[in-house]
Design a protein around this motif. Structure first.
Motif, PDB file in Angstrom:
ATOM      1  N   ALA A 137       1.085  -1.273  -0.063  1.00  0.00           N
ATOM      2  CA  ALA A 137      -0.061  -0.238   0.065  1.00  0.00           C
ATOM      3  C   ALA A 137       0.508   1.842   0.426  1.00  0.00           C
ATOM      4  O   ALA A 137       0.076   2.243  -0.024  1.00  0.00           O
ATOM      5  CB  ALA A 137      -0.753  -0.049   1.378  1.00  0.00           C
ATOM      6  N   ARG A 138       2.248   1.493   0.242  1.00  0.00           N
ATOM      7  CA  ARG A 138       2.827   2.237   0.998  1.00  0.00           C
ATOM      8  C   ARG A 138       4.584   2.568  -0.778  1.00  0.00           C
ATOM      9  O   ARG A 138       5.076   2.656  -0.494  1.00  0.00           O
ATOM     10  CB  ARG A 138       3.330   2.404   1.471  1.00  0.00           C
ATOM     11  N   GLY A 139       3.695   1.523  -1.696  1.00  0.00           N
ATOM     12  CA  GLY A 139       4.542   1.774  -3.008  1.00  0.00           C
ATOM     13  C   GLY A 139       5.400   0.576  -3.088  1.00  0.00           C
ATOM     14  O   GLY A 139       5.887   0.218  -4.039  1.00  0.00           O
ATOM     15  N   ALA A 140       5.615  -0.476  -1.904  1.00  0.00           N
ATOM     16  CA  ALA A 140       6.966  -1.404  -1.966  1.00  0.00           C
ATOM     17  C   ALA A 140       6.365  -2.464  -3.645  1.00  0.00           C
ATOM     18  O   ALA A 140       5.207  -2.356  -3.865  1.00  0.00           O
ATOM     19  CB  ALA A 140       6.518  -2.437  -1.402  1.00  0.00           C
ATOM     20  N   ASN A 141       7.169  -2.560  -4.572  1.00  0.00           N
ATOM     21  CA  ASN A 141       6.586  -3.359  -5.444  1.00  0.00           C
ATOM     22  C   ASN A 141       7.137  -4.279  -6.130  1.00  0.00           C
ATOM     23  O   ASN A 141       7.276  -4.942  -6.939  1.00  0.00           O
ATOM     24  CB  ASN A 141       6.485  -1.852  -7.604  1.00  0.00           C
ATOM     25  N   ASN A 142       8.620  -5.054  -5.122  1.00  0.00           N
ATOM     26  CA  ASN A 142       9.145  -5.961  -5.001  1.00  0.00           C
ATOM     27  C   ASN A 142       8.950  -7.234  -4.280  1.00  0.00           C
ATOM     28  O   ASN A 142       9.171  -6.732  -3.020  1.00  0.00           O
ATOM     29  CB  ASN A 142      10.318  -5.461  -5.527  1.00  0.00           C
ATOM     30  N   PHE A 143       8.221  -8.164  -4.002  1.00  0.00           N
ATOM     31  CA  PHE A 143       7.677  -9.016  -3.391  1.00  0.00           C
ATOM     32  C   PHE A 143       9.008 -10.960  -3.904  1.00  0.00           C
ATOM     33  O   PHE A 143       9.105 -10.973  -4.362  1.00  0.00           O
ATOM     34  CB  PHE A 143       6.682  -8.944  -2.728  1.00  0.00           C
ATOM     35  N   ASP A 144       9.886 -10.743  -2.827  1.00  0.00           N
ATOM     36  CA  ASP A 144      10.368 -12.361  -2.668  1.00  0.00           C
ATOM     37  C   ASP A 144       9.335 -13.611  -1.483  1.00  0.00           C
ATOM     38  O   ASP A 144       9.685 -12.688   0.010  1.00  0.00           O
ATOM     39  CB  ASP A 144      11.520 -11.799  -2.530  1.00  0.00           C
ATOM     40  N   LEU A 145       9.139 -14.651  -2.393  1.00  0.00           N
ATOM     41  CA  LEU A 145       9.416 -15.276  -1.162  1.00  0.00           C
ATOM     42  C   LEU A 145      10.202 -16.181  -0.681  1.00  0.00           C
ATOM     43  O   LEU A 145      10.756 -17.360  -1.638  1.00  0.00           O
ATOM     44  CB  LEU A 145       7.821 -16.151  -1.476  1.00  0.00           C
ATOM     45  N   PHE A 146      10.079 -16.903   0.495  1.00  0.00           N
ATOM     46  CA  PHE A 146      11.059 -17.310   0.806  1.00  0.00           C
ATOM     47  C   PHE A 146      10.907 -18.319   1.786  1.00  0.00           C
ATOM     48  O   PHE A 146      10.548 -18.309   2.447  1.00  0.00           O
ATOM     49  CB  PHE A 146      12.888 -17.251   1.311  1.00  0.00           C
ATOM     50  N   SER A 147      11.629 -19.616   2.389  1.00  0.00           N
ATOM     51  CA  SER A 147      11.559 -21.052   3.125  1.00  0.00           C
ATOM     52  C   SER A 147      12.689 -20.603   3.814  1.00  0.00           C
ATOM     53  O   SER A 147      14.305 -20.746   3.366  1.00  0.00           O
ATOM     54  CB  SER A 147      10.895 -21.971   3.134  1.00  0.00           C
ATOM     55  N   ASN A 148      12.864 -20.092   5.285  1.00  0.00           N
ATOM     56  CA  ASN A 148      13.992 -20.913   6.470  1.00  0.00           C
ATOM     57  C   ASN A 148      13.999 -22.023   6.416  1.00  0.00           C
ATOM     58  O   ASN A 148      14.713 -23.034   7.134  1.00  0.00           O
ATOM     59  CB  ASN A 148      13.476 -19.663   7.569  1.00  0.00           C
ATOM     60  N   SER A 149      12.175 -23.007   6.208  1.00  0.00           N
ATOM     61  CA  SER A 149      12.128 -24.120   6.823  1.00  0.00           C
ATOM     62  C   SER A 149      11.104 -24.887   6.063  1.00  0.00           C
ATOM     63  O   SER A 149      10.248 -24.518   5.843  1.00  0.00           O
ATOM     64  CB  SER A 149      12.737 -24.396   8.396  1.00  0.00           C
ATOM     65  N   PRO A 150      11.290 -26.391   5.642  1.00  0.00           N
ATOM     66  CA  PRO A 150       9.972 -26.815   5.484  1.00  0.00           C
ATOM     67  C   PRO A 150       9.389 -27.063   6.450  1.00  0.00           C
ATOM     68  O   PRO A 150       9.553 -26.501   7.808  1.00  0.00           O
ATOM     69  CB  PRO A 150      10.126 -28.175   5.171  1.00  0.00           C
ATOM     70  N   VAL A 151       7.847 -27.282   6.646  1.00  0.00           N
ATOM     71  CA  VAL A 151       7.133 -27.507   8.197  1.00  0.00           C
ATOM     72  C   VAL A 151       7.487 -28.536   8.347  1.00  0.00           C
ATOM     73  O   VAL A 151       8.128 -29.223   8.338  1.00  0.00           O
ATOM     74  CB  VAL A 151       5.668 -27.385   7.805  1.00  0.00           C
ATOM     75  N   TRP A 152       7.274 -27.849   9.359  1.00  0.00           N
ATOM     76  CA  TRP A 152       8.249 -29.230  11.081  1.00  0.00           C
ATOM     77  C   TRP A 152       7.743 -30.581  10.712  1.00  0.00           C
ATOM     78  O   TRP A 152       8.796 -31.783  10.894  1.00  0.00           O
ATOM     79  CB  TRP A 152       7.896 -28.649  12.592  1.00  0.00           C
ATOM     80  N   TRP A 153       6.656 -30.767  10.523  1.00  0.00           N
ATOM     81  CA  TRP A 153       6.045 -32.069  10.286  1.00  0.00           C
ATOM     82  C   TRP A 153       6.655 -32.927   9.068  1.00  0.00           C
ATOM     83  O   TRP A 153       6.769 -33.990   8.328  1.00  0.00           O
ATOM     84  CB  TRP A 153       4.369 -32.384  10.160  1.00  0.00           C
ATOM     85  N   ALA A 154       7.218 -32.011   8.361  1.00  0.00           N
ATOM     86  CA  ALA A 154       8.192 -32.635   6.896  1.00  0.00           C
ATOM     87  C   ALA A 154       9.384 -33.029   7.354  1.00  0.00           C
ATOM     88  O   ALA A 154      10.444 -33.472   6.265  1.00  0.00           O
ATOM     89  CB  ALA A 154       7.577 -31.760   5.902  1.00  0.00           C
ATOM     90  N   LEU A 155       9.695 -32.824   8.536  1.00  0.00           N
ATOM     91  CA  LEU A 155      11.463 -33.355   8.921  1.00  0.00           C
ATOM     92  C   LEU A 155      11.701 -33.872   9.633  1.00  0.00           C
ATOM     93  O   LEU A 155      10.538 -34.771   9.864  1.00  0.00           O
ATOM     94  CB  LEU A 155      11.725 -31.900   9.659  1.00  0.00           C
TER      95      LEU A 155
END
Length: 124
Positions: free
Chosen positions: A55-73
Motif C-alpha cells: 500500500a505504501r508503494g513497495a513493488n518487489n516481493f520475494d517469498l522464501f522458506s527458512n525451513s519446511p513445515v516441521w512435520w515434513a522433517l
C-alpha cells in the motif's frame, strides 16, 4: 504448536520464541488449501506488514522458506538436522514442500492481490 497424532514440533533452545513462526499448512492430512489442514491466519503480523508495504508503494516481493513445515522433517526441528550436514527434509516430502511454496504464492496472489517476484524454496 499444533500436534499431529501425538507428534509436535521440536523447539530449539537456540531460536527465540519471536522467531518461531507457524506455517500455514498445519498437518499432512490434506493438501487442499481450503481444508482445516491449512490456517491462513497464523502469520497475521507478516501478512499485515506485506500488505502495508504494498500500500505504501513497495513493488518487489520475494517469498522464501527458512525451513519446511516441521512435520515434513526427519527430526521435526525446523532449525536443521542433528549434524548440520545432512538433509532434514524427508525425501517423501520434497514435493509437499514445493506444493507449500506454490500454494502460499497462489494464496497471496488470489486473496491479497500480492504477486511474489521470486520464490525460493530455501534461504541458503
Amino acid at each position: 504448536w499444533n500436534s499431529i497424532d501425538g507428534q509436535t514440533m521440536v523447539e530449539s533452545a537456540n531460536i527465540p520464541k519471536f522467531k518461531q513462526i507457524e506455517a500455514f499448512w498445519l498437518d499432512w492430512y490434506s493438501n487442499d488449501t481450503s481444508s482445516s489442514s491449512w490456517d491462513w491466519s497464523v502469520d497475521a503480523n507478516q501478512i499485515a506488514m506485506l500488505t502495508k508495504a504494498k500500500a505504501r508503494g513497495a513493488n518487489n516481493f520475494d517469498l522464501f522458506s527458512n525451513s519446511p513445515v516441521w512435520w515434513a522433517l526427519y527430526n521435526h526441528n525446523p532449525c536443521g538436522s542433528p549434524t548440520g550436514s545432512t538433509d532434514n527434509l524427508q525425501s517423501w516430502n520434497y514435493a509437499n514442500h514445493a506444493l507449500y511454496m506454490a500454494s502460499v504464492a497462489a494464496y497471496f496472489k488470489d486473496e491479497l492481490d500480492l504477486t511474489f517476484d521470486y520464490v525460493e524454496a530455501f534461504n541458503e
